[in-house]
Design an enzyme around this catalytic site. Structure first.
Site, mmCIF file in Angstrom:
data_model
loop_
_atom_site.group_PDB
_atom_site.id
_atom_site.type_symbol
_atom_site.label_atom_id
_atom_site.label_comp_id
_atom_site.label_asym_id
_atom_site.label_seq_id
_atom_site.Cartn_x
_atom_site.Cartn_y
_atom_site.Cartn_z
ATOM 1 N N LYS A 92 0.911 -1.325 -0.015
ATOM 2 C CA LYS A 92 -0.187 0.091 0.046
ATOM 3 C C LYS A 92 0.853 1.312 0.046
ATOM 4 C CE LYS A 92 -3.932 2.084 0.203
ATOM 5 N NZ LYS A 92 -3.572 2.604 -0.825
ATOM 6 N N LYS A 128 5.144 1.821 -3.025
ATOM 7 C CA LYS A 128 5.151 2.952 -3.758
ATOM 8 C C LYS A 128 5.389 2.849 -5.226
ATOM 9 C CE LYS A 128 4.582 7.550 -2.304
ATOM 10 N NZ LYS A 128 4.175 8.033 -1.379
ATOM 11 N N GLY A 167 -2.860 8.217 -4.457
ATOM 12 C CA GLY A 167 -2.119 9.301 -5.008
ATOM 13 C C GLY A 167 -1.115 9.871 -4.235
ATOM 14 N N ASP A 168 -0.119 10.588 -4.637
ATOM 15 C CA ASP A 168 0.996 11.292 -4.127
ATOM 16 C C ASP A 168 1.171 12.648 -5.090
ATOM 17 O OD1 ASP A 168 3.157 11.017 -1.930
ATOM 18 O OD2 ASP A 168 4.438 11.473 -3.595
HETATM 19 P P1 NDP Z 1 0.729 17.691 -4.231
HETATM 20 O O1 NDP Z 1 1.190 17.638 -5.663
HETATM 21 O O2 NDP Z 1 -0.697 17.960 -3.934
HETATM 22 O O3 NDP Z 1 1.445 19.073 -3.827
HETATM 23 C C1 NDP Z 1 2.687 19.201 -3.494
HETATM 24 C C2 NDP Z 1 3.105 20.989 -3.407
HETATM 25 O O4 NDP Z 1 4.392 21.076 -3.064
HETATM 26 C C3 NDP Z 1 2.601 21.630 -4.376
HETATM 27 O O5 NDP Z 1 2.281 23.013 -3.979
HETATM 28 C C4 NDP Z 1 3.975 21.875 -4.997
HETATM 29 O O6 NDP Z 1 4.153 23.095 -5.771
HETATM 30 C C5 NDP Z 1 5.015 22.059 -3.797
HETATM 31 N N1 NDP Z 1 6.396 21.704 -4.113
HETATM 32 C C6 NDP Z 1 6.760 20.537 -4.854
HETATM 33 N N2 NDP Z 1 8.294 20.826 -4.723
HETATM 34 C C7 NDP Z 1 8.545 21.954 -4.213
HETATM 35 C C8 NDP Z 1 9.729 22.721 -3.802
HETATM 36 N N3 NDP Z 1 10.897 22.371 -3.688
HETATM 37 N N4 NDP Z 1 9.681 24.057 -2.961
HETATM 38 C C9 NDP Z 1 8.252 24.239 -2.513
HETATM 39 N N5 NDP Z 1 7.141 23.879 -2.935
HETATM 40 C C10 NDP Z 1 7.325 22.593 -3.682
HETATM 41 O O7 NDP Z 1 1.484 16.536 -3.345
HETATM 42 P P2 NDP Z 1 0.788 16.409 -1.822
HETATM 43 O O8 NDP Z 1 0.564 17.420 -1.075
HETATM 44 O O9 NDP Z 1 -0.095 15.078 -1.948
HETATM 45 O O10 NDP Z 1 2.270 15.649 -1.225
HETATM 46 C C11 NDP Z 1 3.243 16.460 -0.786
HETATM 47 C C12 NDP Z 1 4.050 15.762 0.464
HETATM 48 O O11 NDP Z 1 3.529 15.081 1.023
HETATM 49 C C13 NDP Z 1 4.814 14.609 -0.466
HETATM 50 O O12 NDP Z 1 6.218 14.553 0.191
HETATM 51 C C14 NDP Z 1 4.265 13.242 -0.565
HETATM 52 O O13 NDP Z 1 5.027 12.240 -0.527
HETATM 53 C C15 NDP Z 1 3.542 13.404 1.170
HETATM 54 N N6 NDP Z 1 2.630 12.841 1.308
HETATM 55 C C16 NDP Z 1 1.343 12.999 0.752
HETATM 56 C C17 NDP Z 1 0.099 12.054 1.135
HETATM 57 C C18 NDP Z 1 -1.120 12.212 0.492
HETATM 58 O O14 NDP Z 1 -2.274 11.743 1.163
HETATM 59 N N7 NDP Z 1 -1.226 13.125 -0.382
HETATM 60 C C19 NDP Z 1 0.233 11.033 2.102
HETATM 61 C C20 NDP Z 1 1.247 11.143 2.956
HETATM 62 C C21 NDP Z 1 2.764 11.885 2.545
HETATM 63 P P3 NDP Z 1 3.668 23.087 -7.431
HETATM 64 O O15 NDP Z 1 2.334 23.496 -7.279
HETATM 65 O O16 NDP Z 1 4.594 24.286 -7.784
HETATM 66 O O17 NDP Z 1 4.506 21.972 -8.077
#
Ligand code: NDP
Length: 449
Positions: A92, A128, A167-168
């Protein structure tokens, strides 16, 4: 921290066997730094190469993903699925679509996922996947064709009892929908539990979208409660403005925190009046535009472009890195500590570099590692699987309340384990050991496989 000498040889072999995989090495080393205390108490965990087996994925799949853009030009991307460990349940973990994706990133995420999923107490193994596809500036048609091509290979490796992706980064409800449609077409089965993060119209769970961000804030709340205080009134800075960041901001605001800054990859905005979350959502979720647009509406706010400043320079009590790996460095940790930060909780996976984590621990800052603090997303995915398996549908509050209980249990497991192993308040140690013991016990019971 250092690695115990009993484990040093195992780690060296793992690092040598996976050359050039910097992120995977980082994630493995961090867990190994915690395991010395476990093997001192339980040397039997060193038998039967249990730790060596845990570090080697059960299966790694790498595949070609060809797709055609709107102009008729053919592109080729690389797809990955690392099926890391299924001792506790079906693999998962999410799928990430981002140009930075490579095997090292997917393996680090999969490795962390094993312990995170174990901490939830739910029957899910770790995995993953993703692709180096860049969805930015692609049309809906292009992204749909990519998702369909990706699933045309992935479908033969997954299933509701085998491997359940979600998703991620770069993969939200829209992409999950397109992949689910293609899976259903290829298999001629409506197998609702094969993917989570689905839309509500075809088997998704209420509160899944909110779960990771909400869960991170519940974890912070538990940490602060243990100190006899609460989140209320605290200045909070959240990096990112995607799924995790938006719902972390929403929940923190509801509990009375003041959100001062958030970001995307183009830069960050500071709004001393408090971030206008509706505006952020409009910009990021509806218009899919850049965060700098915020200051066109909120004239008193400021925007600082990437390269011109760092969001962690904004003084705050609570810092929630919710964007991506290694986004908060030792230098940033130093600034946060100097500015009086009290709590740092990782909404993202491994957003703090190892020396940043070390700085927080040395300074006595309450620090919540991602594998505990962001486990609410995968936990609610497991609740979505439960609803799919029983052909049931729970209310928003039912699901949210279970999430609250799960996050509280994860917090308590980490806190109690840290205490038991002689480092009260060390949530990194507590999360690594708490997760490890659950997987290790299941692996031992199932023999050398
Ligand atoms: P999204 O794609 O929804 O959002 C990612 C966000 O981070 C966007 O705003 C993106 O900006 C920004 N971002 C990416 N790279 C950078 C950077 N170098 N500097 C500043 N901002 C940045 O992803 P999620 O919110 O789903 O995921 C975010 C994190 O959380 C990841 O590490 C993921 O693995 C983790 N996570 C997510 C889960 C989930 O349920 N979604 C569960 C557990 C962990 P831009 O719009 O410009 O790309």
């Amino acid at each position: 921290m250092t690695v115990d000498e009993k484990l040093d040889g195992i780690l060296s072999t793992i690092l040598a066997r996976n050359p050039g995989e910097a992120e995977f090495h980082q994630a493995a080393r961090e867990v190994f730094e915690s395991l010395g205390r476990v093997v001192a108490k339980r040397p039997d965990y060193l038998e039967d190469a249990l730790i060596d087996r845990l570090c080697e994925p059960e299966r790694q799949i790498i595949f070609r993903v060809p797709w055609t853009d709107d102009k008729g030009q053919v592109h080729v991307n690389r797809g990955f699925r690392v099926q890391y460990n299924s001792a506790l349940g079906p693999y998962k973990g999410g799928l990430r679509f981002h140009p930075s994706v490579n095997l090292s990133i997917i393996k680090f995420l999969g490795f962390e996922q094993i312990f995170k999923n174990a901490l939830t107490g739910l029957p899910i193994g770790g995995g993953k996947g993703g692709s180096d596809f860049d969805p930015k500036d692609r049309s809906d048609g292009e992204i749909m064709r990519f998702c369909q091509s990706f699933m045309t290979e992935l479908f033969r490796h997954i299933g509701d009892k085998t491997d359940v992706p979600a998703g991620d980064i770069g993969v939200g409800g829209r992409e999950v929908g397109w992949m689910f449609g293609q899976y259903r077409r290829l298999t001629n089965r409506f197998e609702a539990g094969v993917l989570t993060g689905k839309g509500l119209s075809y088997g998704g769970s209420l509160a899944r979208t909110e779960a990771t961000g909400y869960g991170t804030v519940y974890f912070v709340q538990s940490m602060l409660e243990r100190q006899g205080t609460s989140i209320e009134g605290h200045r909070t800075v959240v990096s990112g403005s995607g799924n995790v960041a938006i719902y972390a901001m929403e929940k923190a605001m509801k509990l009375g925190a003041r959100i001062i800054a958030c970001s995307d990859s183009s830069g960050y905005v500071v709004d001393e009046e408090g971030i206008d979350l509706d505006l952020v959502r409009e910009i990021k979720e509806v218009r899919r535009a850049r965060i700098g647009d915020y200051v066109k509406t909120r004239k008193d706010a400021t925007f600082i472009a990437t390269g011109k400043g760092v969001i962690w320079d904004v003084p705050c009590d609570i810092a929630l890195p919710c964007a991506t790996q290694n986004e908060l460095t030792a230098r940033d940790a130093g600034v946060l500590i100097k500015n009086g930060v009290r709590v740092v909780a990782e909404g993202a996976n491994m957003p703090c570099t190892p020396d940043a984590v070390e700085a927080f621990r040395k300074a006595g800052i309450l620090f919540a590692p991602g594998k505990a603090a962001n486990a609410g997303g995968v936990a609610t995915s497991a609740l979505e699987m439960q609803q799919n398996a029983s052909r049931d549908r729970w209310t928003f509050d039912q699901t949210k309340d279970r999430l609250g209980v799960i996050m509280r249990n994860i917090h308590d497991t980490c806190a109690e384990t840290a205490e038991e192993y002689g480092e009260p308040g060390d949530y990194v140690l507590g999360a690594n050991i708490g997760g490890f013991i659950r997987v290790a016990e299941a692996m031992r019971a199932q023999g050398v496989i």
